[in-house]
Write an enzyme that holds these catalytic residues in place. Structure first.
Site, short mmCIF file in Angstrom:
data_model
loop_
_atom_site.label_atom_id
_atom_site.label_comp_id
_atom_site.label_asym_id
_atom_site.label_seq_id
_atom_site.Cartn_x
_atom_site.Cartn_y
_atom_site.Cartn_z
N GLU A 46 0.84 -1.20 0.00
CA GLU A 46 0.00 0.00 0.00
C GLU A 46 0.88 1.26 0.00
O GLU A 46 0.55 2.26 -0.65
CB GLU A 46 -0.89 0.03 1.25
N LEU A 202 21.55 -29.66 -0.46
CA LEU A 202 20.24 -29.07 -0.18
C LEU A 202 20.19 -27.55 -0.29
O LEU A 202 19.28 -26.92 0.25
CB LEU A 202 19.70 -29.50 1.21
N ARG A 205 21.48 -23.44 -5.60
CA ARG A 205 22.69 -22.96 -6.28
C ARG A 205 22.41 -22.51 -7.71
O ARG A 205 23.24 -21.93 -8.36
CB ARG A 205 23.76 -24.07 -6.33
#
Ligand SMILES: NC(=O)c1ccc[n+]([C@@H]2O[C@H](COP(=O)([O-])OP(=O)(O)OC[C@H]3O[C@@H](n4cnc5c(N)ncnc54)[C@H](OP(=O)(O)O)[C@@H]3O)[C@@H](O)[C@H]2O)c1
Length: 341
Positions: A46, A202, A205
């Protein structure tokens, strides 16, 4: 409102744990301002929207309608309340898609605006609006992270070799998509056997943006410290049944309830992890599917590859996928859990 959604989506991967929000200011069918929440801690949609109005158009603000995809905030967080800004600018009409489930808002902004004489319309394109903030919504209404289950399987339904030899199913293009998902979700989890067999890092990349918090589900602490998951510097949570404690980027988190996934979900909720990508393996995925506490399933199917044997992929829900995407001969099938709890 559709334009609000488009704008909101531009914040993907940058605003969490805040929600994606877009806003548009309209004067007699003409858009005079637009904005979206761009980064965590930064000004809300907003504010960007009202501030984007040109000097010439500023005088039109008190006769304009503000469209916003999520109920404006009404409290001091990292920024002042958006309701103050709306009232200060004398905006007479606010159209909202979704009310904010966050306890500090939860309808209070709507009440405040109405009490101040602003016309407020809610529920416009609500299901689409809800979809945009579903991780945020699930987290605040169900007190657990939004859970996305993901695996890759062969055309004949296998997700692994069945031994500790890694079976590579998806190609480089799909890997790129998976890294994008990693950039968009707060956490990523794998089980003990996956950590031992695939030795994953995990991290994200291959796609711009952050890496998720890495989570290893290793009840008995069987994964040795020379695995890659321990060598990487980004944060790692090791959920286990033996000990708690933190050293550098690695935190061991002891939980006692391993009979269901509730202990994990409760722990992640208290850590403020809003969404988790469960990347397997089979046992972990099945335990989440059985619990009913999952929200989305993304299955990558290599339609050209058959192994005839190996580790079976979990059964998908009876319902048809909501969407199928095709990439280089691979299909990504998206399912939603319509009975999630
Ligand atoms: N194609 C794919 O997308 C994909 C993705 C990931 C993995 N994989 C493959 O899947 C295979 C590994 O799958 P998997 O089913 O053998 O093992 P897994 O699901 O990776 O790990 C299972 C082990 O994790 C521990 N665990 C911790 N929390 C658990 C929970 N809530 N529910 C169940 N187990 C929990 C248990 O070890 P303890 O008994 O010691 O507690 C369990 O034996 C590998 O071959 C890997 O390559 C494929």
């Amino acid at each position: 409102m559709q334009r609000c959604f488009q704008l909101a989506a531009m914040g993907k991967g940058k605003v969490a744990p805040n929600p994606l929000v877009g806003a548009v200011l309209v004067y007699q069918q003409r858009v005079i301002g637009e904005g979206y929440h761009r980064c965590y801690g930064g000004p809300h949609a907003e504010v960007h929207c009202i501030d984007s109005v040109t000097e010439t158009d500023k005088c039109l603000i008190p006769e304009s309608t503000l469209y916003v995809s999520l109920e404006p905030c009404n409290h001091f967080g990292k920024t002042p309340p958006c309701t103050d800004k709306i009232l200060k600018h004398g905006i007479p009409r606010v159209v909202i898609s979704v009310t904010d489930p966050f306890e500090a808002v939860n309808g209070s902004a709507i009440r405040r605006l109405r009490e101040a004489g602003v016309e407020v319309i809610t529920g416009v394109l609500e299901s689409e609006g809800r979809r945009l903030v579903e991780a945020f919504y699930t987290f605040h209404t169900r007190q657990r992270p939004f859970i996305v289950l993901k695996w890759a399987q062969t055309a004949d339904g296998f997700m692994g070799s069945g031994t500790r030899v890694r079976l590579k199913i998806s190609d480089a293009l799909t890997d790129l998509l998976v890294h994008r998902w990693r950039s968009e979700l707060a956490g990523i989890a794998v089980g003990t056997e996956t950590a031992l067999a695939d030795d994953p890092l995990l991290t994200n990349r291959r796609w711009p943006g952050k890496s998720p918090v890495r989570i290893l589900l290793d009840r008995q602490l069987r994964v040795p410290s020379n695995q890659k998951i321990f060598q990487e510097a980004s944060p790692l949570l090791v959920m286990n049944s033996l000990r708690s404690g933190a050293s550098q980027n690695i935190s061991h988190v002891k939980i006692d309830d391993w009979d269901s996934v509730d202990g994990l979900l409760e722990s992640w909720y208290h850590m403020g992890i809003q969404s988790v990508l469960i990347e397997g393996g089979q046992k972990i995925l099945i335990s989440f599917m059985r619990s009913g506490k999952w929200d989305e399933l993304r299955v990558i199917v290599n339609t050209q590859m058959k192994t005839g044997a190996g580790l079976k992929a979990p059964d998908v829900p009876d319902a048809l996928p909501e969407k199928i995407q095709t990439l280089n001969g691979e299909e990504i099938r998206y399912y939603r859990n319509l009975n999630n709890t």
